[in-house]
Design an enzyme around this catalytic site. Structure first.
Site, PDB file in Angstrom:
ATOM      1  N   GLY A   1      -3.708   5.274   0.039  1.00 30.40           N
ATOM      2  CA  GLY A   1      -2.409   4.716  -0.505  1.00 30.40           C
ATOM      3  C   GLY A   1      -2.105   4.139  -1.721  1.00 30.40           C
TER       4      GLY A   1
ATOM      5  N   SER B   1       1.263   4.652  -4.404  1.00 29.11           N
ATOM      6  CA  SER B   1       2.379   3.974  -4.749  1.00 29.11           C
ATOM      7  C   SER B   1       2.611   2.441  -4.672  1.00 29.11           C
ATOM      8  CB  SER B   1       3.615   3.988  -3.644  1.00 29.11           C
ATOM      9  OG  SER B   1       3.852   3.984  -2.408  1.00 29.11           O
ATOM     10  N   GLY B   2       3.538   1.450  -5.267  1.00 28.58           N
ATOM     11  CA  GLY B   2       3.470   0.107  -4.939  1.00 28.58           C
ATOM     12  C   GLY B   2       1.954  -0.695  -5.436  1.00 28.58           C
TER      13      GLY B   2
ATOM     14  N   TYR C   1       4.096  -3.256  12.962  1.00 28.25           N
ATOM     15  CA  TYR C   1       3.979  -2.723  11.552  1.00 28.25           C
ATOM     16  C   TYR C   1       3.038  -4.652  11.944  1.00 28.25           C
ATOM     17  CZ  TYR C   1       3.181  -4.967   6.331  1.00 28.25           C
ATOM     18  OH  TYR C   1       2.790  -4.624   5.825  1.00 28.25           O
TER      19      TYR C   1
HETATM   20  P1  NDP Z   1       3.877   0.974  -0.612  1.00 27.50           P
HETATM   21  O1  NDP Z   1       4.652   2.128   0.637  1.00 27.50           O
HETATM   22  O2  NDP Z   1       4.303   1.853  -1.159  1.00 27.50           O
HETATM   23  O3  NDP Z   1       2.694   1.756  -0.088  1.00 27.50           O
HETATM   24  C1  NDP Z   1       2.136   2.614   0.575  1.00 27.50           C
HETATM   25  C2  NDP Z   1       1.036   3.822  -0.247  1.00 27.50           C
HETATM   26  O4  NDP Z   1       0.167   3.871   1.810  1.00 27.50           O
HETATM   27  C3  NDP Z   1       2.024   5.133  -0.029  1.00 27.50           C
HETATM   28  O5  NDP Z   1       0.534   5.333  -1.236  1.00 27.50           O
HETATM   29  C4  NDP Z   1       1.921   5.845   0.920  1.00 27.50           C
HETATM   30  O6  NDP Z   1       1.524   6.740   0.671  1.00 27.50           O
HETATM   31  C5  NDP Z   1       0.199   5.206   1.544  1.00 27.50           C
HETATM   32  N1  NDP Z   1       0.169   5.622   2.752  1.00 27.50           N
HETATM   33  C6  NDP Z   1       1.741   6.230   3.992  1.00 27.50           C
HETATM   34  N2  NDP Z   1       1.164   6.641   5.114  1.00 27.50           N
HETATM   35  C7  NDP Z   1      -0.371   6.899   4.591  1.00 27.50           C
HETATM   36  C8  NDP Z   1      -1.165   8.288   5.522  1.00 27.50           C
HETATM   37  N3  NDP Z   1      -0.900   8.527   6.933  1.00 27.50           N
HETATM   38  N4  NDP Z   1      -2.062   8.567   5.032  1.00 27.50           N
HETATM   39  C9  NDP Z   1      -2.427   8.156   4.009  1.00 27.50           C
HETATM   40  N5  NDP Z   1      -2.104   7.256   3.021  1.00 27.50           N
HETATM   41  C10 NDP Z   1      -0.408   6.544   3.604  1.00 27.50           C
HETATM   42  O7  NDP Z   1       3.538   0.080  -0.018  1.00 27.50           O
HETATM   43  P2  NDP Z   1       2.761  -1.479  -0.344  1.00 27.50           P
HETATM   44  O8  NDP Z   1       2.275  -1.300  -1.835  1.00 27.50           O
HETATM   45  O9  NDP Z   1       4.304  -2.761  -0.484  1.00 27.50           O
HETATM   46  O10 NDP Z   1       1.832  -1.373   0.726  1.00 27.50           O
HETATM   47  C11 NDP Z   1       0.822  -1.395   0.620  1.00 27.50           C
HETATM   48  C12 NDP Z   1      -0.126  -2.507   1.412  1.00 27.50           C
HETATM   49  O11 NDP Z   1       0.550  -4.123   0.582  1.00 27.50           O
HETATM   50  C13 NDP Z   1      -0.246  -2.265   2.854  1.00 27.50           C
HETATM   51  O12 NDP Z   1      -0.944  -2.878   3.469  1.00 27.50           O
HETATM   52  C14 NDP Z   1       1.794  -3.503   3.565  1.00 27.50           C
HETATM   53  O13 NDP Z   1       1.364  -3.734   4.292  1.00 27.50           O
HETATM   54  C15 NDP Z   1       0.633  -4.766   2.391  1.00 27.50           C
HETATM   55  N6  NDP Z   1       1.189  -5.563   2.570  1.00 27.50           N
HETATM   56  C16 NDP Z   1       3.087  -5.091   1.213  1.00 27.50           C
HETATM   57  C17 NDP Z   1       3.548  -6.407   1.000  1.00 27.50           C
HETATM   58  C18 NDP Z   1       4.983  -5.905   0.518  1.00 27.50           C
HETATM   59  O14 NDP Z   1       5.340  -6.960   0.389  1.00 27.50           O
HETATM   60  N7  NDP Z   1       4.932  -5.170   0.147  1.00 27.50           N
HETATM   61  C19 NDP Z   1       3.615  -7.758   1.328  1.00 27.50           C
HETATM   62  C20 NDP Z   1       2.183  -8.276   2.353  1.00 27.50           C
HETATM   63  C21 NDP Z   1       0.986  -6.392   2.792  1.00 27.50           C
HETATM   64  P3  NDP Z   1       2.815   7.710  -0.035  1.00 27.50           P
HETATM   65  O15 NDP Z   1       3.217   7.184  -0.990  1.00 27.50           O
HETATM   66  O16 NDP Z   1       2.415   9.619   0.228  1.00 27.50           O
HETATM   67  O17 NDP Z   1       3.704   7.166   1.190  1.00 27.50           O
HETATM   68 MG1  PMR Z   2      10.352 -12.706   5.390  1.00 23.03          MG
HETATM   69  C1  PMR Z   2       8.233 -18.365   2.442  1.00 23.03           C
HETATM   70  C2  PMR Z   2       8.880 -17.326   3.715  1.00 23.03           C
HETATM   71  C3  PMR Z   2       9.235 -16.117   3.668  1.00 23.03           C
HETATM   72  C4  PMR Z   2       8.137 -15.045   2.497  1.00 23.03           C
HETATM   73  C5  PMR Z   2       6.967 -15.359   2.227  1.00 23.03           C
HETATM   74  C6  PMR Z   2       8.001 -14.238   3.098  1.00 23.03           C
HETATM   75  C7  PMR Z   2       7.915 -12.542   3.166  1.00 23.03           C
HETATM   76  N1  PMR Z   2       9.628 -14.161   4.153  1.00 23.03           N
HETATM   77  C8  PMR Z   2      10.158 -15.214   4.010  1.00 23.03           C
HETATM   78  C9  PMR Z   2      10.739 -16.246   4.851  1.00 23.03           C
HETATM   79  C10 PMR Z   2      12.277 -15.350   5.559  1.00 23.03           C
HETATM   80  N2  PMR Z   2      11.788 -14.013   5.875  1.00 23.03           N
HETATM   81  C11 PMR Z   2      13.450 -15.471   5.855  1.00 23.03           C
HETATM   82  C12 PMR Z   2      13.766 -17.144   6.311  1.00 23.03           C
HETATM   83  C13 PMR Z   2      14.599 -14.674   6.857  1.00 23.03           C
HETATM   84  C14 PMR Z   2      15.529 -14.689   7.449  1.00 23.03           C
HETATM   85  C15 PMR Z   2      16.157 -14.606   6.394  1.00 23.03           C
HETATM   86  C16 PMR Z   2      13.543 -13.366   6.129  1.00 23.03           C
HETATM   87  C17 PMR Z   2      13.298 -11.967   7.169  1.00 23.03           C
HETATM   88  C18 PMR Z   2      13.321 -11.014   6.437  1.00 23.03           C
HETATM   89  C19 PMR Z   2      13.268  -9.651   7.346  1.00 23.03           C
HETATM   90  C20 PMR Z   2      14.291  -9.056   7.786  1.00 23.03           C
HETATM   91  N3  PMR Z   2      11.293 -11.009   5.909  1.00 23.03           N
HETATM   92  C21 PMR Z   2      11.076 -10.049   5.500  1.00 23.03           C
HETATM   93  C22 PMR Z   2      11.471  -8.837   7.117  1.00 23.03           C
HETATM   94  C23 PMR Z   2      11.254  -7.562   6.735  1.00 23.03           C
HETATM   95  O1  PMR Z   2      11.739  -7.032   7.269  1.00 23.03           O
HETATM   96  C24 PMR Z   2       9.496  -7.930   6.103  1.00 23.03           C
HETATM   97  C25 PMR Z   2       8.852  -7.619   6.850  1.00 23.03           C
HETATM   98  O2  PMR Z   2       8.800  -7.930   7.760  1.00 23.03           O
HETATM   99  O3  PMR Z   2       7.976  -6.047   6.823  1.00 23.03           O
HETATM  100  C26 PMR Z   2       7.195  -6.472   8.007  1.00 23.03           C
HETATM  101  C27 PMR Z   2       9.686  -9.162   5.275  1.00 23.03           C
HETATM  102  C28 PMR Z   2       8.997 -10.109   4.910  1.00 23.03           C
HETATM  103  N4  PMR Z   2       9.165 -10.906   5.024  1.00 23.03           N
HETATM  104  C29 PMR Z   2       7.718 -11.442   3.739  1.00 23.03           C
HETATM  105  C30 PMR Z   2       7.229 -10.198   3.583  1.00 23.03           C
HETATM  106  C31 PMR Z   2       6.172 -10.191   2.832  1.00 23.03           C
HETATM  107  C32 PMR Z   2       7.944  -9.515   4.038  1.00 23.03           C
HETATM  108  C33 PMR Z   2       7.041  -8.233   3.997  1.00 23.03           C
HETATM  109  C34 PMR Z   2       6.337  -7.530   4.578  1.00 23.03           C
HETATM  110  C35 PMR Z   2       4.641  -7.266   4.839  1.00 23.03           C
HETATM  111  O4  PMR Z   2       3.809  -6.582   4.383  1.00 23.03           O
HETATM  112  O5  PMR Z   2       4.286  -8.204   5.827  1.00 23.03           O
END
Ligand code: NDP
Ligand code: PMR
Ligand code: LMG
Length: 399
Positions: free
Chosen positions: A93, A96-97, A274
């Protein structure tokens, strides 16, 4: 030769070190894996070790060729200094990201060649170009984690490329928070767990052998986790919460036909699926550590890179969420990190000599210093990790 050299070099370099950036050790009990647990996994692990050794012999000719032409540590530099060849890292992946930012951070050091394992070849090529990654520092290879055939094909293609595998980063993920009904992978597993966990599970199990063959001083397998899978945090308590239950849905194959599409057997919920998949990622890392760290010296690690609120992960969420989520994380929770910063964090876990400790879930504090974080009770449950491993290996055709 090269493999012998590896066994001389790796143990010394894989001894856990106290890094300058490791500011706290909250999680010591997590490493206190009981001896009996270790023994339990010993039978399986020695059986698999035989397989790995057999496969090493099969692959020996290629490994030797690759390794004799480019040994990891080259002592023959004119000034007598030891030089290290470029590391070879697979990042799933990386189109992106976080994955793209990590590929960029690693490529920029000049010390890594990044294999961008992506489902959309053209998108990945374009992303690499627009991120300014130099041509000689990356290769795009096709991988669709939502198809186990594609995973196996990727492994074959990678092996045919003749490149060594020094580090594997399981980063790709999908998040389907607004889906009303489940969707499925090629083999019929619910898409989020199928992609984020099962696809990576097969990939990392197959590539373990390749990591084990590498003569690079520090070999690592990194699986990206998240705070939202950990119910010992505020973020992990936002409903729906992760919960694998008794794994009855996973045991049934997550197909939504004769079994639930959810691991715990409940009603489909995309956000929960997820979060559950992230728990599986973190459990898998620890199970790898228990089964293989001692015998292979490979470092197994997971991490929460921070809330990267701007990535494509939220592409399926409603527009209002996508608008408000970044300022909410920036100004209210203060958990926000940029893609660039998160990429640097993951790049540290790939290559920093101070982060070689195995079995760790890394996080970063407000000053961007890394620390060993504590996982929730479920995400560090030894018995659950073993069950998830065993059920997953059945589903992906390894057992
Ligand atoms: P993005 O959507 O930007 O990146 C995800 C990547 O996964 C993309 O490159 C996407 O490809 C690829 N992907 C999705 N499905 C497939 C598949 N079937 N086969 C191969 N590649 C695939 O998200 P993030 O960069 O945010 O996520 C990266 C990681 O970070 C994930 O594991 C996520 O759980 C984790 N993470 C993210 C957080 C956040 O706040 N964003 C917080 C904590 C963890 P394509 O470009 O083709 O869509
Ligand atoms: Mg969250 C310290 C507080 C904190 C942090 C670090 C995150 C991270 N979130 C926090 C708090 C809250 N979130 C609170 C108080 C709320 C209620 C208002 C809240 C809500 C919320 C939603 C609806 N948060 C989310 C969502 C998502 O849809 C995201 C998710 O759960 O994806 C699975 C998300 C996230 N919050 C984070 C992080 C890192 C996410 C992205 C999810 C992930 O990649 O794990
Ligand atoms: C589920 O809803 C969905 O059902 C599921 O489909 C999936 O999407 C899942 O985890 C993903 O979420 C969970 C539910 C949690 O979330 C919501 O209903 C939506 C909350 C939206 C939060 C996103 C951040 C938006 C915040 C906007 C802030 C604006 C920032 C700009 C600056 C403003 C300056 C003031 O629901 C709950 O958990 C309910 C519990 C909520 C308690 C929250 C208390 C924490 C206080 C934090 C302050 C938040 C600011 C509130 C402002 C609201 C304005 C919209």
């Amino acid at each position: 030769m090269a493999l012998q050299a590896a066994s001389l070099v790796s143990p010394a370099l894989s001894v856990p070190k106290e890094g300058k950036s490791c500011v706290c050790l909250k999680d010591s009990s997590f490493f206190g894996i009981s001896f009996s647990d270790h023994l339990k996994s010993e039978f399986t692990s020695s059986t698999l070790r035989c397989k790995i050794e057999l496969n090493q012999q099969i692959g020996a000719i290629r490994a030797q060729t690759a390794a004799t032409t480019t040994p990891a540590v080259n002592k023959a530099a004119p000034d007598g200094k030891k030089t290290l060849r470029k590391g070879s890292v697979v990042v799933t992946g990386a189109s992106s990201g976080l994955g793209l930012a990590t590929a960029k951070a690693l490529a920029e050091t000049g010390k890594w060649h990044v294999i961008m394992a992506c489902r959309d070849f053209l998108k990945a090529e374009r992303a690499a170009k627009s991120a300014g990654i130099a041509k000689e520092n990356y290769t795009v290879m096709h991988l669709d984690l939502a198809s186990l055939d594609s995973v196996r094909q990727f492994v074959d293609n990678f092996r045919q490329s003749g490149r060594p595998l020094d580090v594997l980063v399981c980063n790709a993920a999908v998040y389907l928070p607004t889906a009303k009904e489940p969707t499925f992978t090629a083999e019929g597993f619910e898409l989020s767990v199928g992609t984020n966990h099962l696809g990576h599970f097969l990939l990392s199990r197959l590539l373990l052998e390749d990591l084990n063959k590498s003569d690079y001083p520090s070999r690592r397998l990194i699986i990206v986790g998240s705070i939202t899978g950990n119910t010992n945090t505020l973020a992990g308590n936002v409903p729906p919460k992760a919960n694998l239950g008794d794994l009855r849905g996973l045991a049934g194959g997550l197909n939504g036909l004769n079994s639930s599409s959810m691991i715990d057997g409940g009603e489909f919920d995309g956000a929960k699926a997820y979060k559950d998949s992230k728990v599986c990622n973190m459990l898998t890392m620890q199970e790898f550590h228990r089964r293989y760290h001692e015998e292979t010296g490979i470092t197994f690690a997971s991490l929460y890179p921070g809330c990267i609120a701007t990535t494509g992960l939220f592409r399926e969420h409603i527009p209002l969420f996508r608008l408000l989520f970044p300022p909410f994380q920036k100004y209210i929770t203060k958990g926000y990190v940029s893609e660039e910063e998160a990429g640097k964090r993951l790049a540290q876990v790939v290559s920093e000599p101070s982060l070689t400790k195995s079995g760790v879930y890394w996080s970063w504090n407000k000053n961007s210093a890394s620390f060993e974080n504590q996982l929730s009770q479920e995400a560090s449950d030894v018995e659950k990790a073993r069950k998830v491993w065993e059920l997953s290996e059945k589903l992906v055709g390894l057992a």
